[in-house]
Design a protein around this motif. Sequence first.
Motif, PDB file in Angstrom:
ATOM      1  N   GLN A 234       0.797  -1.223   0.000  1.00 56.59           N
ATOM      2  CA  GLN A 234       0.000   0.000   0.000  1.00 56.59           C
ATOM      3  C   GLN A 234       0.834   1.280   0.000  1.00 56.59           C
ATOM      4  N   LEU A 235       2.169   1.149   0.077  1.00 53.48           N
ATOM      5  CA  LEU A 235       3.013   2.329   0.089  1.00 53.48           C
ATOM      6  C   LEU A 235       3.172   2.916  -1.304  1.00 53.48           C
ATOM      7  N   THR A 236       3.375   4.228  -1.359  1.00 55.00           N
ATOM      8  CA  THR A 236       3.587   4.912  -2.637  1.00 55.00           C
ATOM      9  C   THR A 236       5.051   5.305  -2.818  1.00 55.00           C
ATOM     10  N   VAL A 237       5.915   4.923  -1.862  1.00 53.61           N
ATOM     11  CA  VAL A 237       7.364   5.170  -1.977  1.00 53.61           C
ATOM     12  C   VAL A 237       8.079   3.833  -1.826  1.00 53.61           C
ATOM     13  N   PRO A 238       9.317   3.705  -2.328  1.00 57.73           N
ATOM     14  CA  PRO A 238      10.061   2.454  -2.163  1.00 57.73           C
ATOM     15  C   PRO A 238      10.258   2.096  -0.691  1.00 57.73           C
ATOM     16  N   PHE A 239      10.100   0.810  -0.391  1.00 61.57           N
ATOM     17  CA  PHE A 239      10.349   0.306   0.955  1.00 61.57           C
ATOM     18  C   PHE A 239      11.741  -0.333   0.960  1.00 61.57           C
ATOM     19  N   VAL A 240      12.645   0.216   1.770  1.00 55.47           N
ATOM     20  CA  VAL A 240      14.045  -0.203   1.775  1.00 55.47           C
ATOM     21  C   VAL A 240      14.273  -1.298   2.813  1.00 55.47           C
ATOM     22  N   ALA A 241      14.804  -2.428   2.357  1.00 52.34           N
ATOM     23  CA  ALA A 241      15.249  -3.476   3.275  1.00 52.34           C
ATOM     24  C   ALA A 241      16.706  -3.207   3.625  1.00 52.34           C
TER      25      ALA A 241
END
Length: 367
Positions: A234-241
């Motif tokens: 649901q995020l609109t920005v990259p999710f960083v691992a």
Amino acid sequence: MKIVAVEAIPYSIDYRKPLRFASGEVHAAEHVLVRVHTDDGVIGVADAPPRPFTYGETQRGLVAVVETIFAPAVLGLTLTEREVAHTRMARTVGNPVAKAAVDMAIWDALGRTLDLSVSEMLGGFTDRMRVSHMLGFDTPEAMVDEATRMRSDYGIEVFKVKVGRRPVSLDTAVVRALREGLGDDVELYVDGNRGWTASESARAMREMSDLNLTLAEELCPADDVLGRRWLVQQLTVPFVADESAVTPADITREVLGGSATAISIKTARTGFTGSQRAHHLCEGLGLEVVMGNQIDGQLGSACTVAFGAAFDLTSRRAGELSNFLDMRDDLLTEPLQIRGGELAVSGRAGIGVDIDPDKLDRYRLDT
């Protein structure tokens, strides 16, 4: 070019103020300097910053594993047998920071031997990187003041904001204050260090949806598999691992499982050899990359910029290269200089920095 000795020297340098975040806090750089000696008299160096709350390594543990396991594993190898060294160290489970430091010290020694910079040997894409500064837990006023000072003194216009406190409103208020205080031209992104639940993360990102954030890093634990997948969708920005994706296998698992859409590479935990593997995988998968900070000193930051500047992909975003500014002192003969929001690659042989022997004598803990 044969390795004849490996040293692990513990030292401690205080920070001007503690850096606080969801998984712990740091008051001093209690690191280990690793030195690789060759039969030609060349000495390669690298820094090992233990993070017990993230990887389980301690300063004493780093010294022990380098001296008793990794040093014997690499003694007698030539500097060009880096894959052999990597494979031998990989037999030992864990200890990523210790392995990384030995690996980078070998690369440094090779560069010094060949009179080439590590960044050139890796790829030589550019000679500098934009700098991102990491802001730890504090009041909104204090964090805005710190960011304003970094912008004024060093030209830094990218900030990573540590979040993950409860209640969530503490952090959303800070990020809003930073946006209002710094204006729309500054880039802001957030790092939760696994401090929130998936639902808290979703709520926080909704509350900050008007603040033009560019990334969200490790907002919730990776072992909350379904919750994190639900959040990322649901995020609109990259999710960083970050700490959840250290090895290529970790990266593959997180990305193909839908739990991350970007990766943080930290040379302090994967060295130059492991970071190459991560970079090539990210390039193949079409992932964005951030060059992360292990709360590094200047030697660690020099390693990060050497690697980050070597490739197109790793140099696109600002690297987290400035937290050594919070240390009261450092070990280098010539301090790193951030100018105009950028940190340049040294260009000298190896990593391009030298250790001041007097400073090392002052801060080392084994004498």
